[in-house]
Design an enzyme around this catalytic site. Structure first.
Site, PDB file in Angstrom:
ATOM      1  N   GLU A 177     -22.545 -12.576 -26.291  1.00  0.00           N
ATOM      2  CA  GLU A 177     -22.028 -13.372 -25.035  1.00  0.00           C
ATOM      3  C   GLU A 177     -21.881 -15.025 -25.094  1.00  0.00           C
ATOM      4  OE1 GLU A 177     -24.388 -10.910 -25.533  1.00  0.00           O
ATOM      5  OE2 GLU A 177     -23.823  -9.492 -24.167  1.00  0.00           O
TER       6      GLU A 177
ATOM      7  N   PHE B 196     -34.502  -1.404 -16.547  1.00  0.00           N
ATOM      8  CA  PHE B 196     -33.654  -1.588 -17.635  1.00  0.00           C
ATOM      9  C   PHE B 196     -32.668  -2.375 -17.622  1.00  0.00           C
ATOM     10  CE2 PHE B 196     -30.708  -0.250 -20.976  1.00  0.00           C
ATOM     11  CZ  PHE B 196     -31.513  -0.712 -22.357  1.00  0.00           C
ATOM     12  N   GLN B 197     -32.631  -3.479 -18.423  1.00  0.00           N
ATOM     13  CA  GLN B 197     -31.901  -4.587 -18.441  1.00  0.00           C
ATOM     14  C   GLN B 197     -31.507  -5.337 -17.057  1.00  0.00           C
ATOM     15  OE1 GLN B 197     -28.179  -3.024 -20.443  1.00  0.00           O
ATOM     16  NE2 GLN B 197     -29.220  -3.704 -22.256  1.00  0.00           N
TER      17      GLN B 197
ATOM     18  N   MET C 281     -27.382 -34.871 -39.212  1.00  0.00           N
ATOM     19  CA  MET C 281     -27.664 -36.044 -38.083  1.00  0.00           C
ATOM     20  C   MET C 281     -29.304 -36.003 -38.127  1.00  0.00           C
ATOM     21  SD  MET C 281     -26.480 -38.141 -36.448  1.00  0.00           S
ATOM     22  CE  MET C 281     -24.603 -37.944 -35.520  1.00  0.00           C
TER      23      MET C 281
ATOM     24  N   LYS D 188     -24.129  -2.657 -10.084  1.00  0.00           N
ATOM     25  CA  LYS D 188     -23.115  -1.746 -10.416  1.00  0.00           C
ATOM     26  C   LYS D 188     -22.968  -0.979  -9.286  1.00  0.00           C
ATOM     27  CE  LYS D 188     -23.529   1.657 -14.081  1.00  0.00           C
ATOM     28  NZ  LYS D 188     -24.121   2.199 -15.178  1.00  0.00           N
TER      29      LYS D 188
END
Lengths: 580, 196
Positions: free
Chosen positions: A69, A131-132, A495, A181
């Site tokens: 993502e 869940f999630q 760097m 959902k």
């Protein structure tokens, strides 16, 4: 779950008749109405109804399946930056949403317009550690311009309309819409999409106060050593033409911030280079010598100003910005000019007298000459056998004639690329400026290519940053994205190593990074490539990369302990910039 | 420039999550919010925040601009204590017998401008409003007489120089009423809903 796809003649806006649709279909219909053509995303449990609906929209919405993502949102940023449109990103709930956070923070600080859609668990499960499930709204509040959780499908059309309006207007920024959902599945009677152009509590552009523009013009007209510094505001405001007209009439030398770069051609007669820590010598030193400093669409980042209490103290400061919160935030302005520079610049241009400043401009050129001898010449035409990053960019300029989009990651290669890359077109320099996100370049280059497919996109990346998001090679393979990947490998986190060398007595703490055989890795993804370390073959290799039909990875081995100069050391004034 | 108390007044939409969006502007700079009141304004759909912090004016100005920049904020102001009239409400619960026998209730009420809200056999609740020092003083007075519980509200303040806020707010509302807030109606229906 069954979704109902709108028949084509029933799609979008202004249809009076209502039709029963799911929240998911209403969402996709809204995207089409907003002229979205590309979505970067990754499916998952809580966003499945939307992906199910997307199955039937394949002919109208291009979905690019990313590998992570974070890659999705950086691609969305790259797309937004090269296309000038709002980038759209899909992710699922929980880890899908938390993986967006870095990209949101990056887009927030660099004012990139995005609409991110995240799935969320069913509304009745919110707060139950389902869940999630994660509290995406609160996690993303500090890194979004606006966010909203939808729990009822009837809200979707109006909320998406608001999201696009907020993301793209005023000072742009990322917006996140979290849709539970049940709302994605819920059917409701839908009467078309109505775009949003007004929110009563939101004023995208402050009103232009002409008296301030006049005061600014008066200061400019009286100035002997005026200096323009400009940022991404010129590009975001689509005010490149207005800005050029202002420069032409005013005759004032102009320097860019890293994100303002490419708003005007790098060889513009009044262009004097880049500001900031690794910017050019003249613009940094002369910031503390000019009498009127005209800041346009930039926010006086600490990497630009160095030590604030020794920054342009002698100068009267005119600050043009669309965001009132930026005025006087870091540098106190003498004359604030609130407003969209697309409106304020023409007003200002009209009020100023045409002028030229040959002696003042020559001062910049004199500093440039010193910088040329001490920094630029050895970087672009080294007399050692070992390759430098600068000479690679220099040949690249030659081959692309400054017409390519250059996407950079973060670190030494970024500073070198931004110092030496030549640009002839706007929206050509894509980099993570404010947040400094390593791993940005590869996914952003994918998005940049989708945003402007006709142009060559070269991603310049270090060996460290490339390993942060190299999974997106999978996206390049699957979606056949024609991006040129140029890895400048110095076998160090360069760097940080440079700082350790200069400020930490060469105590190289965990900067020695091992890399895989990048060419072999690319080969595993079906992407051609080669590795070079000799000057004789460098130009040919770059030509091969640019001429290759499709994506190509070129790894160039460069000097291990080269440093980027000039440099304004931290805590120093811009006039204390070091050439070596 | 030295730190002093500033009262920040913010008019906002009624929007879930806005409290957090405003609060983090302060916590991000590690600034403590001394007092925070949020409640509906006199105009439907518009809320008013009153926030008190201790800071220098330069920082306060920047904070207020960052607050006002939020999409759902209509307007934000900041004022010093000289520029506002403010009150805090305080309530005191004390045992009735102690109070009745040992102090003259009447004197207390008069001296501190307090009002008895509830008088029961076992306890009495007084209420008063005023500045912090005033309500504190009554705490000290009641302490020896078995103070059972004390509570104080956040500051509410009216800006002395304000003109036409009320009319302005009504204009906002008339022009385009605020959206109704959508709360999660499914939370108490967990058993009824089929989940995946």
């Amino acid at each position: 779950m069954d979704t109902l796809t709108l028949p084509k003649d029933k799609q979008t806006a202004a249809k009076q008749e209502t039709v029963e649709v799911t929240g998911s279909v209403a969402l996709l219909d809204a995207l089409i109405a907003e002229k979205v053509d590309t979505i970067f995303g990754y499916p998952g449990g809580a966003i499945m109804p939307i992906y199910d609906a997307l199955y039937d929209y394949n002919d109208r919405l291009k979905h690019v399946l990313v590998r992570h993502e974070q890659g999705g949102i950086h691609a969305g940023q790259g797309y937004a930056r090269t296309s000038g449109k709002v980038g759209v990103v899909f992710a699922t709930s929980g880890p899908g949403a938390t993986n967006l956070v870095t990209g949101l923070a990056d887009a927030m600080i660099d004012s990139t317009p995005l609409v991110c859609i995240t799935g969320q668990v069913f509304a009745h499960l919110l707060g139950t550690d389902a869940f999630q499930e994660t509290d995406v709204i609160n996690i993303t509040t500090p890194v979004t311009k606006w966010n909203y959780q939808v729990t009822d499908a009837t809200e979707i059309p109006a909320v998406i309309a608001k999201a696009f309006f907020i993301a793209g207007s005023g000072r742009p920024g990322p917006v996140l819409i979290d849709i539970t959902k049940n709302a994605q599945l819920q059917k409701f009677s839908y009467d078309g999409y109505k775009p949003c152009d007004y929110i009563r509590s939101y004023r995208p552009k402050p009103l232009v106060r002409k008296e301030y523009v006049q005061q600014a013009a008066d200061l400019i007209n009286k100035a002997e050593k005026p200096f323009v510094i400009f940022g991404q505001g010129v590009i975001l405001g689509k005010a490149e033409a207005e800005f050029k007209a202002f420069l032409q009439k005013s005759g004032i030398p102009a320097a860019w911030t890293i994100l303002g770069m490419s708003a005007i051609a790098t060889d513009h007669p009044q262009a004097v280079g880049m500001l900031g820590m690794h910017g050019n010598y003249g613009p940094n030193v002369l910031t503390n010598e000019c009498d009127v400093l005209i800041a346009i669409g930039m926010r006086f980042d600490d990497r630009v100003t160095g030590r604030l209490d020794k920054y342009a103290k002698q100068a009267k400061v005119i600050h043009l910005d669309i965001d009132p919160a930026e005025i006087d935030k870091n540098v106190k302005s003498t004359v604030p000019v609130w407003g969209d520079c697309k409106e304020t610049l023409p007003l200002l241009t009209e009020m100023i007298e045409p002028k030229v400043y040959p002696q003042w401009l020559q001062k910049f050129r004199d500093f440039e000459q010193q910088e040329q001898e001490i920094c630029i010449q050895p970087e672009l035409h080294p007399d050692t056998e070992i390759l430098t990053m600068g000479e690679v960019i220099n040949i690249l300029n030659d081959l692309t004639k400054g017409e390519a989009i250059v996407v950079t990651d973060v670190g030494q290669h970024q500073m070198v690329a931004c110092r030496y890359a030549k640009f002839t077109k706007t929206k050509s320099n894509i980099t993570s400026g404010g947040l400094g996100t390593m791993g940005f370049a590869l996914p952003a280059a994918i998005g940049a290519k989708f945003g402007d497919p006709a142009r060559t996109v070269v991603a310049v990346i270090g060996d460290g940053g490339f390993q942060m998001t190299l999974q997106e090679l999978g996206t390049i393979m699957q979606s056949k994205v024609n991006v040129k990947i140029l890895i400048l490998n110095n076998q160090f986190l360069g760097m940080v190593r440079q700082w350790q060398q200069l400020f930490h007595e060469r105590r190289y703490s965990f900067v020695d990074i091992t890399s895989p055989d990048f060419v072999q890795v690319a080969k595993g993804y079906g992407i051609s490539g080669q590795k070079v370390s000799e000057r004789e073959v460098l130009r040919g290799a770059l030509e091969t990369m640019l001429n290759h039909n499709g994506a190509y990875l070129l790894e160039v081995m460069v000097g291990k302990e080269n440093n980027v100069f000039p440099m304004v050391p931290q805590g120093c004034s811009v006039s204390e910039i070091r050439l070596k | 420039m030295s730190k002093q108390e500033y009262t920040i007044t913010v008019y906002t939409e009624n929007h879930i999550g806005l409290l957090n969006r405003i609060a983090i502007i302060f916590s991000r700079r590690k600034i403590n919010v001394e007092s925070l009141n949020t409640s509906p304004s006199e105009v439907a759909g518009i809320h008013r925040f009153t926030i008190v912090i201790n800071e220098v004016e330069d920082v306060v100005r920047k904070l207020v601009r960052q607050v006002e920049k939020q999409v759902e904020v209509l307007k934000a102001y900041y004022n010093t204590n000289d520029e506002i009239v403010w009150q805090e409400l305080a309530m005191y619960k004390v045992p009735t017998d102690e109070i009745a026998e040992k102090v003259k209730v009447e004197r207390l009420l008069r001296e501190y401008g307090a009002r008895a809200v509830v008088i029961r056999k076992d306890y009495t609740i007084f209420e008063t409003s005023g500045h912090r020092e005033e309500t504190d003083r009554l705490v000290q007075v009641l302490e020896p007489f078995g103070l059972i519980e004390f509570v104080r509200s956040a500051r509410v303040a009216i800006i002395k120089s304000s003109r036409g806020f009320h009319e302005k707010l009504k204009e906002f509302e008339a022009l385009r009423p605020g959206a109704n807030i959508v709360e999660n109606e499914f939370l108490d229906k967990q058993e009824e809903v089929f989940t995946m």
